[in-house]
Motif scaffolding. Structure first.
Motif, mmCIF file in Angstrom:
data_model
loop_
_atom_site.group_PDB
_atom_site.id
_atom_site.type_symbol
_atom_site.label_atom_id
_atom_site.label_comp_id
_atom_site.label_asym_id
_atom_site.label_seq_id
_atom_site.Cartn_x
_atom_site.Cartn_y
_atom_site.Cartn_z
ATOM 1 N N LEU A 37 0.816 -1.208 0.000
ATOM 2 C CA LEU A 37 0.000 0.000 0.000
ATOM 3 C C LEU A 37 0.853 1.263 0.000
ATOM 4 C CD1 LEU A 37 -2.784 -1.019 2.545
ATOM 5 C CD2 LEU A 37 -2.852 -1.130 0.044
ATOM 6 N N GLY A 38 2.116 1.116 -0.251
ATOM 7 C CA GLY A 38 2.986 2.285 -0.338
ATOM 8 C C GLY A 38 3.223 2.971 0.995
ATOM 9 N N GLY A 39 3.204 2.218 2.078
ATOM 10 C CA GLY A 39 3.482 2.764 3.396
ATOM 11 C C GLY A 39 2.262 3.248 4.151
ATOM 12 N N ARG A 40 1.150 3.397 3.484
ATOM 13 C CA ARG A 40 -0.068 3.860 4.168
ATOM 14 C C ARG A 40 -0.895 2.656 4.606
ATOM 15 N NH1 ARG A 40 -4.302 5.624 -0.515
ATOM 16 N NH2 ARG A 40 -3.809 3.905 -1.897
ATOM 17 N N MET A 41 -1.096 2.551 5.884
ATOM 18 C CA MET A 41 -1.883 1.441 6.406
ATOM 19 C C MET A 41 -2.677 1.919 7.615
ATOM 20 S SD MET A 41 -0.568 -2.287 7.452
ATOM 21 C CE MET A 41 -1.655 -3.589 7.869
ATOM 22 N N PRO A 42 -3.997 1.933 7.514
ATOM 23 C CA PRO A 42 -4.809 2.366 8.644
ATOM 24 C C PRO A 42 -4.555 1.496 9.882
ATOM 25 C CG PRO A 42 -6.149 2.198 6.659
ATOM 26 C CD PRO A 42 -4.810 1.584 6.353
ATOM 27 N N ALA A 43 -4.544 2.130 11.039
ATOM 28 C CA ALA A 43 -4.313 1.417 12.298
ATOM 29 C C ALA A 43 -5.347 0.311 12.505
ATOM 30 C CB ALA A 43 -4.332 2.396 13.467
ATOM 31 N N ASP A 44 -6.594 0.538 12.081
ATOM 32 C CA ASP A 44 -7.626 -0.489 12.245
ATOM 33 C C ASP A 44 -7.329 -1.726 11.401
ATOM 34 O OD1 ASP A 44 -9.011 1.046 14.050
ATOM 35 O OD2 ASP A 44 -10.677 1.523 12.711
ATOM 36 N N LEU A 45 -6.772 -1.546 10.216
ATOM 37 C CA LEU A 45 -6.410 -2.690 9.376
ATOM 38 C C LEU A 45 -5.288 -3.485 10.045
ATOM 39 C CD1 LEU A 45 -6.846 -4.248 6.755
ATOM 40 C CD2 LEU A 45 -5.217 -2.684 5.653
ATOM 41 N N GLU A 46 -4.303 -2.785 10.569
ATOM 42 C CA GLU A 46 -3.229 -3.465 11.301
ATOM 43 C C GLU A 46 -3.802 -4.229 12.491
ATOM 44 O OE1 GLU A 46 0.798 -2.376 13.790
ATOM 45 O OE2 GLU A 46 0.267 -1.096 12.086
ATOM 46 N N ALA A 47 -4.726 -3.627 13.216
ATOM 47 C CA ALA A 47 -5.348 -4.295 14.365
ATOM 48 C C ALA A 47 -6.097 -5.550 13.931
ATOM 49 C CB ALA A 47 -6.287 -3.329 15.085
ATOM 50 N N LEU A 48 -6.787 -5.495 12.796
ATOM 51 C CA LEU A 48 -7.502 -6.671 12.285
ATOM 52 C C LEU A 48 -6.519 -7.804 11.997
ATOM 53 C CD1 LEU A 48 -10.221 -7.910 11.269
ATOM 54 C CD2 LEU A 48 -9.555 -7.080 9.001
ATOM 55 N N TYR A 49 -5.407 -7.489 11.349
ATOM 56 C CA TYR A 49 -4.409 -8.514 11.059
ATOM 57 C C TYR A 49 -3.810 -9.083 12.338
ATOM 58 C CZ TYR A 49 -4.589 -6.941 6.176
ATOM 59 O OH TYR A 49 -4.989 -6.625 4.911
ATOM 60 N N ARG A 50 -3.597 -8.256 13.342
ATOM 61 C CA ARG A 50 -3.055 -8.740 14.621
ATOM 62 C C ARG A 50 -4.041 -9.668 15.335
ATOM 63 N NH1 ARG A 50 1.698 -6.678 15.481
ATOM 64 N NH2 ARG A 50 2.236 -4.611 14.721
ATOM 65 N N GLU A 51 -5.324 -9.468 15.102
ATOM 66 C CA GLU A 51 -6.344 -10.319 15.726
ATOM 67 C C GLU A 51 -6.470 -11.675 15.042
ATOM 68 O OE1 GLU A 51 -8.056 -9.957 18.514
ATOM 69 O OE2 GLU A 51 -7.194 -7.996 18.930
ATOM 70 N N GLN A 52 -5.863 -11.834 13.867
ATOM 71 C CA GLN A 52 -5.861 -13.113 13.139
ATOM 72 C C GLN A 52 -7.271 -13.630 12.858
ATOM 73 O OE1 GLN A 52 -2.293 -14.290 16.002
ATOM 74 N NE2 GLN A 52 -3.083 -16.031 14.882
ATOM 75 N N VAL A 53 -8.172 -12.747 12.475
ATOM 76 C CA VAL A 53 -9.554 -13.129 12.192
ATOM 77 C C VAL A 53 -9.594 -13.918 10.890
ATOM 78 C CG1 VAL A 53 -11.873 -12.271 11.693
ATOM 79 C CG2 VAL A 53 -10.448 -11.120 13.405
ATOM 80 N N ALA A 54 -10.153 -15.109 10.947
ATOM 81 C CA ALA A 54 -10.324 -15.939 9.748
ATOM 82 C C ALA A 54 -11.739 -15.798 9.192
ATOM 83 C CB ALA A 54 -10.033 -17.401 10.066
ATOM 84 N N SER A 55 -12.722 -15.666 10.088
ATOM 85 C CA SER A 55 -14.102 -15.492 9.632
ATOM 86 C C SER A 55 -14.962 -14.953 10.768
ATOM 87 C CB SER A 55 -14.692 -16.800 9.113
ATOM 88 O OG SER A 55 -14.794 -17.746 10.158
ATOM 89 N N ILE A 56 -16.067 -14.361 10.354
ATOM 90 C CA ILE A 56 -17.120 -13.963 11.281
ATOM 91 C C ILE A 56 -18.391 -14.571 10.722
ATOM 92 C CG2 ILE A 56 -18.473 -12.051 12.209
ATOM 93 C CD1 ILE A 56 -15.923 -10.411 12.251
ATOM 94 N N GLY A 57 -18.948 -15.498 11.463
ATOM 95 C CA GLY A 57 -20.088 -16.246 10.953
ATOM 96 C C GLY A 57 -19.685 -16.932 9.659
ATOM 97 N N ASP A 58 -20.477 -16.755 8.615
ATOM 98 C CA ASP A 58 -20.189 -17.367 7.316
ATOM 99 C C ASP A 58 -19.347 -16.474 6.408
ATOM 100 O OD1 ASP A 58 -21.595 -19.667 7.949
ATOM 101 O OD2 ASP A 58 -23.485 -18.885 7.187
ATOM 102 N N PHE A 59 -18.910 -15.341 6.902
ATOM 103 C CA PHE A 59 -18.153 -14.382 6.096
ATOM 104 C C PHE A 59 -16.653 -14.598 6.303
ATOM 105 C CE2 PHE A 59 -22.263 -12.502 6.879
ATOM 106 C CZ PHE A 59 -22.632 -12.055 5.611
ATOM 107 N N ALA A 60 -15.959 -14.967 5.222
ATOM 108 C CA ALA A 60 -14.519 -15.236 5.284
ATOM 109 C C ALA A 60 -13.716 -13.949 5.191
ATOM 110 C CB ALA A 60 -14.112 -16.164 4.140
ATOM 111 N N ALA A 61 -12.736 -13.846 6.079
ATOM 112 C CA ALA A 61 -11.813 -12.718 6.018
ATOM 113 C C ALA A 61 -10.883 -12.904 4.825
ATOM 114 C CB ALA A 61 -10.999 -12.624 7.302
#
Length: 174
Positions: A37-61
């Motif tokens: 992303l050319g160095g720009r990465m929202p803090a919330d996106l980084e937090a999502l990756y740190r949480e290692q979410v694979a899915s929520i209900g039937d919705f795949a990450a």
């Protein structure tokens, strides 16, 4: 005060709605995505990756896999939304994506729905005013449909969803 991605994930895990990846590749993934992303990465996106979410209900990450070279679990998916200044974060299972806004500057990024029918040209509707609120809404999606909740039910979880700048809330999207 808004809820954080970590707080939303803890709440969803306690309810049994969240499944996590068994591999902890967060540091490598974050580094790869930041470079892509050319160095720009929202803090919330980084937090999502740190949480290692694979899915929520039937919705795949949609998460990159840590490799020597960047690869995405949904082949080419990150490139499909970059023209619209977004990063795909979840699939609806029908070829469409929920994408995190990259055009929000210093503001907390919203999440939007991108439709495959128009080749992800633009966000069609706001799916969450923040990533954390989106996660909570996503967990309620199927139940809301089953119960026949009225348009605007999302406001009870995300009171700012109708204020997202790039697309209207779903009940106004037509």
């Amino acid at each position: 005060m808004d809820i954080t991605v970590s707080e939303a994930c803890r709440s969803l895990q306690a309810r049994g709605a969240l499944r996590r990846s068994s591999r902890d590749e967060a540091e490598g993934v974050i580094q790869q995505v930041r470079e892509r992303l050319g160095g720009r990465m929202p803090a919330d996106l980084e937090a999502l990756y740190r949480e290692q979410v694979a899915s929520i209900g039937d919705f795949a990450a949609i998460l990159p896999e840590w490799r020597e070279r960047p690869e995405w679990r949904r082949e080419g998916s990150v490139g499909l939304l970059l023209h619209a200044d977004a990063v795909p974060i979840f699939s609806d299972g029908c070829g469409n994506f929920y994408g995190l806004d990259l055009a929000s500057g210093d503001q907390r990024p919203a999440v939007y729905f991108f439709d495959s029918e128009d080749m992800f040209e633009r966000p069609h509707w706001a799916a969450g005013s923040s990533l954390a609120r989106f996660l909570l809404l996503l967990a309620e999606h199927d139940q809301a449909l089953d119960e026949g909740r009225p348009p605007g039910w999302e406001l009870s979880i995300d009171p700012d969803i109708d204020k997202c700048p790039r697309a209207p809330a779903i009940w106004h999207a037509g």
